[in-house]
Design a protein around this motif. Sequence first.
Motif, short mmCIF file in Angstrom:
data_model
loop_
_atom_site.label_atom_id
_atom_site.label_comp_id
_atom_site.label_asym_id
_atom_site.label_seq_id
_atom_site.Cartn_x
_atom_site.Cartn_y
_atom_site.Cartn_z
N LEU A 127 0.81 -1.23 0.00
CA LEU A 127 0.00 0.00 0.00
C LEU A 127 0.84 1.27 0.00
CD1 LEU A 127 -2.73 -1.25 2.49
CD2 LEU A 127 -2.95 -1.01 0.01
N ASP A 128 2.02 1.21 -0.58
CA ASP A 128 2.81 2.40 -0.87
C ASP A 128 2.30 2.95 -2.20
OD1 ASP A 128 4.69 4.28 -1.70
OD2 ASP A 128 6.42 3.02 -1.30
N PRO A 129 1.84 4.22 -2.25
CA PRO A 129 1.25 4.74 -3.49
C PRO A 129 2.17 4.66 -4.70
CG PRO A 129 0.81 6.22 -1.65
CD PRO A 129 1.77 5.19 -1.14
N ALA A 130 3.48 4.65 -4.47
CA ALA A 130 4.42 4.64 -5.59
C ALA A 130 4.79 3.24 -6.06
CB ALA A 130 5.70 5.39 -5.20
N THR A 131 4.46 2.21 -5.29
CA THR A 131 4.80 0.85 -5.70
C THR A 131 3.60 -0.08 -5.80
OG1 THR A 131 5.27 0.17 -3.40
CG2 THR A 131 7.12 1.05 -4.69
N ASN A 132 2.45 0.35 -5.27
CA ASN A 132 1.22 -0.44 -5.42
C ASN A 132 0.81 -0.45 -6.88
OD1 ASN A 132 -1.82 -0.30 -5.81
ND2 ASN A 132 -1.71 -1.13 -3.75
N THR A 133 0.50 -1.63 -7.43
CA THR A 133 0.14 -1.74 -8.84
C THR A 133 -1.36 -1.82 -9.07
OG1 THR A 133 0.39 -4.14 -8.76
CG2 THR A 133 2.32 -2.85 -9.44
N LYS A 149 11.68 0.59 1.50
CA LYS A 149 10.54 0.36 0.62
C LYS A 149 9.80 -0.95 0.94
CE LYS A 149 12.35 2.94 -3.34
NZ LYS A 149 12.78 2.84 -4.77
N ALA A 150 10.56 -2.02 1.19
CA ALA A 150 9.94 -3.33 1.40
C ALA A 150 9.06 -3.34 2.64
CB ALA A 150 11.02 -4.40 1.50
N ALA A 205 2.49 9.98 1.41
CA ALA A 205 3.16 9.16 2.42
C ALA A 205 4.24 9.98 3.14
CB ALA A 205 3.79 7.94 1.76
N SER A 206 4.55 9.58 4.35
CA SER A 206 5.60 10.25 5.11
C SER A 206 6.97 9.91 4.54
CB SER A 206 5.55 9.80 6.57
OG SER A 206 6.73 10.16 7.25
N PRO A 207 7.71 10.89 4.00
CA PRO A 207 9.06 10.61 3.49
C PRO A 207 10.00 10.11 4.58
CG PRO A 207 8.26 12.73 2.69
CD PRO A 207 7.31 12.29 3.76
N THR A 208 9.84 10.63 5.79
CA THR A 208 10.69 10.21 6.90
C THR A 208 10.46 8.74 7.24
OG1 THR A 208 10.66 12.45 7.81
CG2 THR A 208 11.31 10.68 9.29
N ALA A 209 9.20 8.33 7.33
CA ALA A 209 8.88 6.94 7.63
C ALA A 209 9.35 6.01 6.52
CB ALA A 209 7.39 6.79 7.86
N LEU A 210 9.22 6.45 5.27
CA LEU A 210 9.67 5.65 4.14
C LEU A 210 11.17 5.40 4.21
CD1 LEU A 210 9.28 4.31 1.34
CD2 LEU A 210 9.51 6.60 0.34
N LYS A 211 11.91 6.45 4.47
CA LYS A 211 13.37 6.33 4.56
C LYS A 211 13.78 5.43 5.73
CE LYS A 211 17.59 9.11 4.86
NZ LYS A 211 18.13 10.51 4.95
N LYS A 212 13.09 5.58 6.84
CA LYS A 212 13.42 4.81 8.03
C LYS A 212 13.09 3.33 7.86
CE LYS A 212 12.51 4.68 13.03
NZ LYS A 212 11.75 5.34 14.14
N ALA A 213 11.94 3.03 7.27
CA ALA A 213 11.50 1.64 7.15
C ALA A 213 12.10 0.93 5.95
CB ALA A 213 9.97 1.58 7.06
#
Length: 528
Positions: A53-59, A195-196, A185-193
């Motif tokens: 459910l990442d808007p940039a990788t959800n197909t 992509k996977a 989406a939160s850029p900070t959370a994305l970087k911390k977690a």
Amino acid sequence: MALATALLVGAAGCSGSGNTTTDAAAPAGNPQRGGSLTVLEDAAFAGSWPTGLDPATNTTGGANVTQMSAIYGGLFTLTATHGGKDAKITPNQAESYKLLDGGKTVKITLRKGITFSDGTAFDADAVAFNLRRALTANCTCKPTWPVAKRDAVTTEGKDTVVLHFVRPYGGVINNFPISNTNWIASPTALKKAGKANFKIKPVGAGPFTVASNKLSSELSLKRNPTYFKKGLPYLDNLTVKSIGGDQPAYQALLAGQAQAYEGLNTTPLLKQAQANKQLTTTVQPATSPYVVQLNTKKAPFDDKRAREAIYYASDFKAIAKGLFKGIYPVSQNFTAPGGLFYEPTVPGYREHDLAKAKKLVKQVGGITVELGTLGNYVAKQVMTALQTQWKEAGIKVTIKDYPLSTLIQQFNSGQWTTVLQTAGSWDPVAGVGVGFRFSSTSPYSGVKDATLDALLDKAATSTDQAERKQLYSQAGKRISDEAYAPFGLAFAPTNLAAKGVAGPGLTTKIPPMTVNTNILWDQVWRQQ
């Protein structure tokens, strides 16, 4: 979905207009805060989110509007009152917008004070980061905006994001609610977690946060205590569960295992639901007609005569009357009664004529096709009826139904022949709209026509609604004249809610941007 994809199948209605609401079970009085709710989604469509459910990788983002809206909220949303007749795009996390330079520049001003659920700032830099990611994503829900190659997205201060187009694009705002650019989406959370991990447990600024996520199975959400709308959401917990179709979903509602279901399309079950005083049954305004997509880039449909044979062999009026008792109106175009620019007929449209169909089949030396669709009740019923009609015309037909992810693969391969799909949106420029199915640059199109492309581009460009209507009328005529794809039933999705549950889009009418209505989950409540 869109297509579907955001966005690819429909649901049923139970009146000639397809706009029935049975609200005997809807609660009266003011909304109440608290409680938990489980909503069911069909595994063949909205109940499938295999890539997270990442808007940039959800197909499949166009199908997963419920999940995305609950987690991310949205910059804009489609709202409506009065039975959905006054639908409009409403700023949500955005405060306002301006179209400048005749539509070549779009300035979006954000609401001040919003934070992501991880406490970081929901500001222009965060939104711009998301827009850049979204526009390069591999998703059916990615908009086809004519953005500049360099500096397509810029910022002005902390609260303003600017989109730059190479040509005017008047339909941009109407495109937001069903595209991945709407979900920030939160850029900070994305970087911390990473992509996977982020796609499993994403972080947004919507009404709910992710407690757990089993892909294409169950998504458990809890109230976001930092949500920017005071007093919302009403619910403490929202759970989204995938289920194998209408019948098990209906039984689960009756057994109290869930309190809502999106997209019922089995007509006999709908009639049962409308007679059940423990349920609220809401048939949404139709916006997406079915279309028989023909792959004109390969045989047999690179021959116009073969395409004409399909038109003449298809009797959608008989299907609408015989199978569905007049529930669905029949459209000759990519518009429907609940959307903008509705025109039910097209001058010169090839209607059912069995003799002409048989003659054309003989002329081209026979036609053999595989007809596919998504696996829901209405689509499969229509597909089977078309198979019978086409065989009467001498067309050899095999039929097959697909899950959404497999159907997307079929389109991307380019080897498909004939697919029964939906082609429409509240605004034809958005989601699984006309360009999604007929533009030369769309991977989900079977058509390559520079004249049609020009009409669609100009309609998307214009900021004048009267001009847009005229251009879409011309586009519908071009599709008809070239026999690119016959249109059929204009269906409407149906939502079911248990007694004591209410909310906009769930128990009220909001036209679907593509297939399912965008339910405003922050305002859904349950009587305690």
